[in-house]
Scaffold this motif. Structure first.
Motif, PDB file in Angstrom:
ATOM      1  N   GLN A   1       0.845  -1.180   0.000  1.00  0.00           N
ATOM      2  CA  GLN A   1       0.000   0.000   0.000  1.00  0.00           C
ATOM      3  C   GLN A   1       0.895   1.249   0.000  1.00  0.00           C
ATOM      4  O   GLN A   1       2.030   1.207   0.503  1.00  0.00           O
ATOM      5  CB  GLN A   1      -0.916   0.009   1.219  1.00  0.00           C
ATOM      6  CG  GLN A   1      -1.944  -1.108   1.214  1.00  0.00           C
ATOM      7  CD  GLN A   1      -2.882  -1.009   0.025  1.00  0.00           C
ATOM      8  OE1 GLN A   1      -3.398   0.061  -0.287  1.00  0.00           O
ATOM      9  NE2 GLN A   1      -3.090  -2.130  -0.653  1.00  0.00           N
ATOM     10  N   PRO A   2       0.424   2.349  -0.568  1.00  0.00           N
ATOM     11  CA  PRO A   2       1.272   3.553  -0.620  1.00  0.00           C
ATOM     12  C   PRO A   2       1.858   3.952   0.731  1.00  0.00           C
ATOM     13  O   PRO A   2       3.053   4.293   0.814  1.00  0.00           O
ATOM     14  CB  PRO A   2       0.326   4.618  -1.173  1.00  0.00           C
ATOM     15  CG  PRO A   2      -0.623   3.849  -2.028  1.00  0.00           C
ATOM     16  CD  PRO A   2      -0.844   2.550  -1.302  1.00  0.00           C
TER      17      PRO A   2
ATOM     18  N   ARG B   1       4.575   8.569  -6.176  1.00  0.00           N
ATOM     19  CA  ARG B   1       4.180   9.531  -5.141  1.00  0.00           C
ATOM     20  C   ARG B   1       4.544   9.030  -3.755  1.00  0.00           C
ATOM     21  O   ARG B   1       4.973   9.820  -2.891  1.00  0.00           O
ATOM     22  CB  ARG B   1       2.674   9.791  -5.228  1.00  0.00           C
ATOM     23  CG  ARG B   1       2.271  10.685  -6.391  1.00  0.00           C
ATOM     24  CD  ARG B   1       0.777  10.711  -6.577  1.00  0.00           C
ATOM     25  NE  ARG B   1       0.376  11.649  -7.643  1.00  0.00           N
ATOM     26  CZ  ARG B   1      -0.747  11.560  -8.347  1.00  0.00           C
ATOM     27  NH1 ARG B   1      -1.616  10.565  -8.103  1.00  0.00           N
ATOM     28  NH2 ARG B   1      -1.013  12.447  -9.284  1.00  0.00           N
ATOM     29  N   ALA B   2       4.387   7.740  -3.513  1.00  0.00           N
ATOM     30  CA  ALA B   2       4.740   7.185  -2.203  1.00  0.00           C
ATOM     31  C   ALA B   2       6.225   7.380  -1.917  1.00  0.00           C
ATOM     32  O   ALA B   2       6.627   7.679  -0.781  1.00  0.00           O
ATOM     33  CB  ALA B   2       4.375   5.701  -2.152  1.00  0.00           C
TER      34      ALA B   2
ATOM     35  N   GLU C   1       1.174   6.309  -8.414  1.00  0.00           N
ATOM     36  CA  GLU C   1       0.967   6.187  -6.975  1.00  0.00           C
ATOM     37  C   GLU C   1       2.215   5.650  -6.283  1.00  0.00           C
ATOM     38  O   GLU C   1       2.544   6.066  -5.164  1.00  0.00           O
ATOM     39  CB  GLU C   1      -0.245   5.300  -6.683  1.00  0.00           C
ATOM     40  CG  GLU C   1      -1.567   5.927  -7.103  1.00  0.00           C
ATOM     41  CD  GLU C   1      -1.802   7.309  -6.497  1.00  0.00           C
ATOM     42  OE1 GLU C   1      -1.398   7.536  -5.333  1.00  0.00           O
ATOM     43  OE2 GLU C   1      -2.371   8.177  -7.184  1.00  0.00           O
ATOM     44  N   THR C   2       2.906   4.726  -6.933  1.00  0.00           N
ATOM     45  CA  THR C   2       4.180   4.249  -6.382  1.00  0.00           C
ATOM     46  C   THR C   2       5.195   5.385  -6.347  1.00  0.00           C
ATOM     47  O   THR C   2       5.908   5.575  -5.355  1.00  0.00           O
ATOM     48  CB  THR C   2       4.721   3.086  -7.223  1.00  0.00           C
ATOM     49  OG1 THR C   2       3.766   2.029  -7.249  1.00  0.00           O
ATOM     50  CG2 THR C   2       6.033   2.557  -6.666  1.00  0.00           C
TER      51      THR C   2
ATOM     52  N   ASP D   1       4.104   3.694 -12.558  1.00  0.00           N
ATOM     53  CA  ASP D   1       2.893   3.878 -11.748  1.00  0.00           C
ATOM     54  C   ASP D   1       3.012   5.138 -10.895  1.00  0.00           C
ATOM     55  O   ASP D   1       3.905   5.236 -10.040  1.00  0.00           O
ATOM     56  CB  ASP D   1       2.673   2.651 -10.858  1.00  0.00           C
ATOM     57  CG  ASP D   1       1.449   2.791  -9.980  1.00  0.00           C
ATOM     58  OD1 ASP D   1       0.323   2.776 -10.513  1.00  0.00           O
ATOM     59  OD2 ASP D   1       1.619   2.949  -8.757  1.00  0.00           O
TER      60      ASP D   1
END
Length: 239
Positions: free
Chosen positions: A78-79, A125-126, A122-123, A120
């Motif tokens: 999960q992020p 951004r994490a 979201e990856t 990706d």
């Protein structure tokens, strides 16, 4: 000025991995493993000391929690889990650096998560969220989600080029699970083309533009010391 960086400090316990002593004098920036794919506290300390003694910039090289697979197997975190894993690793290296009188200069993700973040958002951004509190540049692939996410979080960004890896037709990196000896003539040709023409040649023979401020090499091929010498020479000539 284009810099030369290398992923280092990847030994742990009784296992020895990479030619850090032979490579370190040739590079500008050491990306030091933080324990999740390789390394351990004493290896981190020794590698930091070696880098600082030789006047090198030191960055964190965090990974997915996958020591058995050397961080080269895709995992679904999960992020928030990924951000926490990166904060943990970057913080550990930053702490060792501070104890030794050094300062963290950058962050370079390791292995499969590097490719995942390129594809990706979201990856990406994490990862950018974890780098932000440290106020240092993120090394990544220019023109991908690496750069987009860094901009969103106000994280300085430096594009990388990988002369010791092949690029697929889509511009993605092809990362081998097991390293073999590197073709020095091929590495030199790739490096000169990137510096002089701003291009890479992919596995299907096509050319793609490449934009970068730093060049990455790996410490685990059997002839990594020779690769470092070739890249240092070409960068000094044209960089």
């Amino acid at each position: 000025m284009v810099t030369l960086n290398c992923d280092m400090g990847e030994s742990y316990g009784n296992w020895r991995f990479g030619d850090d002593e032979g490579i370190m004098p040739r590079i500008d920036c050491a990306n030091i493993a933080c324990g999740f794919h390789a390394s351990d506290p004493i290896t981190m300390l020794r590698t930091v000391r070696l880098a600082l003694r030789l006047g090198k910039r030191v960055g964190a090289h965090p990974s997915l929690p996958d020591r058995e697979g050397f961080g080269r197997r895709e995992m679904k975190l999960q992020p928030d889990e990924l951000t926490a894993a990166f904060l943990y690793q970057i913080g550990a290296l930053a702490g060792i650096l501070r104890a030794e009188g050094g300062t963290l200069t950058h962050v370079k993700p390791h292995g499969i998560v590097y490719g995942m973040a390129a594809r990706d958002i979201e990856t990406a951004r994490a990862i950018a969220r974890a780098v932000q509190p440290f106020g240092v540049p993120l090394f990544g692939l220019a023109g991908t989600h690496h750069e987009t996410a860094a901009a969103e979080f106000g994280v300085p960004f430096q594009g990388e080029f990988f002369p010791d890896l092949a690029y697929g037709p889509d511009g993605g990196l092809l990362i081998p699970r097991v390293q073999s000896e590197i073709d020095l003539a091929l590495v030199e040709a790739r490096m000169r083309r990137a510096l002089l023409e701003g291009q890479i040649e992919t596995t299907d023979g096509s050319r793609r533009p490449v934009r970068f401020e730093t060049v990455c090499m790996h410490s685990d091929p059997p002839n990594a010391r020779d690769v470092a010498a070739v890249l240092r020479r070409v960068i000094d000539e044209h960089g």
